[in-house]
Write a protein that holds these residues in place. Structure first.
Motif, PDB file in Angstrom:
ATOM      1  N   MET A   6       3.503 -17.753 -43.557  1.00  0.00           N
ATOM      2  CA  MET A   6       2.483 -16.846 -44.038  1.00  0.00           C
ATOM      3  C   MET A   6       1.166 -17.579 -44.288  1.00  0.00           C
ATOM      4  N   LYS A   7       1.252 -18.773 -44.890  1.00  0.00           N
ATOM      5  CA  LYS A   7       0.040 -19.523 -45.188  1.00  0.00           C
ATOM      6  C   LYS A   7      -0.691 -19.892 -43.896  1.00  0.00           C
ATOM      7  N   LEU A   8       0.051 -20.210 -42.844  1.00  0.00           N
ATOM      8  CA  LEU A   8      -0.560 -20.535 -41.552  1.00  0.00           C
ATOM      9  C   LEU A   8      -1.337 -19.339 -41.010  1.00  0.00           C
ATOM     10  N   LEU A   9      -0.798 -18.145 -41.165  1.00  0.00           N
ATOM     11  CA  LEU A   9      -1.490 -16.931 -40.724  1.00  0.00           C
ATOM     12  C   LEU A   9      -2.773 -16.720 -41.526  1.00  0.00           C
ATOM     13  N   LEU A  10      -2.704 -16.979 -42.820  1.00  0.00           N
ATOM     14  CA  LEU A  10      -3.898 -16.860 -43.653  1.00  0.00           C
ATOM     15  C   LEU A  10      -4.958 -17.883 -43.248  1.00  0.00           C
ATOM     16  N   MET A  11      -4.524 -19.098 -42.953  1.00  0.00           N
ATOM     17  CA  MET A  11      -5.466 -20.133 -42.529  1.00  0.00           C
ATOM     18  C   MET A  11      -6.103 -19.759 -41.191  1.00  0.00           C
ATOM     19  N   PHE A  12      -5.305 -19.236 -40.275  1.00  0.00           N
ATOM     20  CA  PHE A  12      -5.834 -18.787 -38.988  1.00  0.00           C
ATOM     21  C   PHE A  12      -6.849 -17.663 -39.198  1.00  0.00           C
ATOM     22  N   SER A  13      -6.547 -16.750 -40.104  1.00  0.00           N
ATOM     23  CA  SER A  13      -7.469 -15.658 -40.410  1.00  0.00           C
ATOM     24  C   SER A  13      -8.791 -16.193 -40.953  1.00  0.00           C
TER      25      SER A  13
END
Length: 147
Positions: free
Chosen positions: A1-8
């Protein structure tokens, strides 16, 4: 989830130089960067309103905005200052230098906010790795400026 937030976050960052270029064109078209910023905020507000209506968002939470300190409302003025500044600076400094300096400023104040827990954010103390990170960003700005 954190990776998705960072990508966002990266994606959100990619739209800022595009927004700057488009707002710069609007500033030239209307002859004033403040008018261009105003138009940008009106269009953004209409877009957010359309999203709220389309998503059928519960609007009851908006009532709580009356209870926050006046200082919280300053965020809107800071956003207007930012957009108007970018409209003025990007055509004069170039998009890369403008955003290099903006990122350097963002990281500098972010380190201070993290370190001291300003505005109620969790404390993350400054360490040598974070300082090196800032120095690398500043070095990148110097390279962009000189070449």
């Amino acid at each position: 989830m954190k990776l998705l937030l960072m990508f966002s976050a990266v994606i959100a960052g990619t739209v800022l130089p595009i927004q700057a270029a488009l707002n710069g064109k609007m500033g030239k078209a209307v002859g004033d960067p403040v008018y261009a910023a105003f138009i940008s905020f009106v269009v953004g507000s209409v877009g957010l309103f359309a999203y709220i209506m389309f998503a059928r968002t519960d609007l009851s939470g908006i009532a709580y905005a009356r209870q926050v300190s006046w200082s919280v409302w300053v965020a809107g003025l800071l956003g207007a200052f930012y957009v108007a500044s970018v409209i003025i600076l990007a055509p004069k400094l170039g998009v890369a230098l403008t955003f290099g300096l903006i990122v350097a400023g963002q990281l500098g104040i972010s380190l201070a906010m993290d370190h001291f827990g300003l505005l109620g954010i969790p404390v993350h103390t400054i360490n040598w790795q974070r300082i090196v990170g800032i120095l690398l960003i500043v070095s990148g700005v110097v390279l962009i400026r000189n070449f």
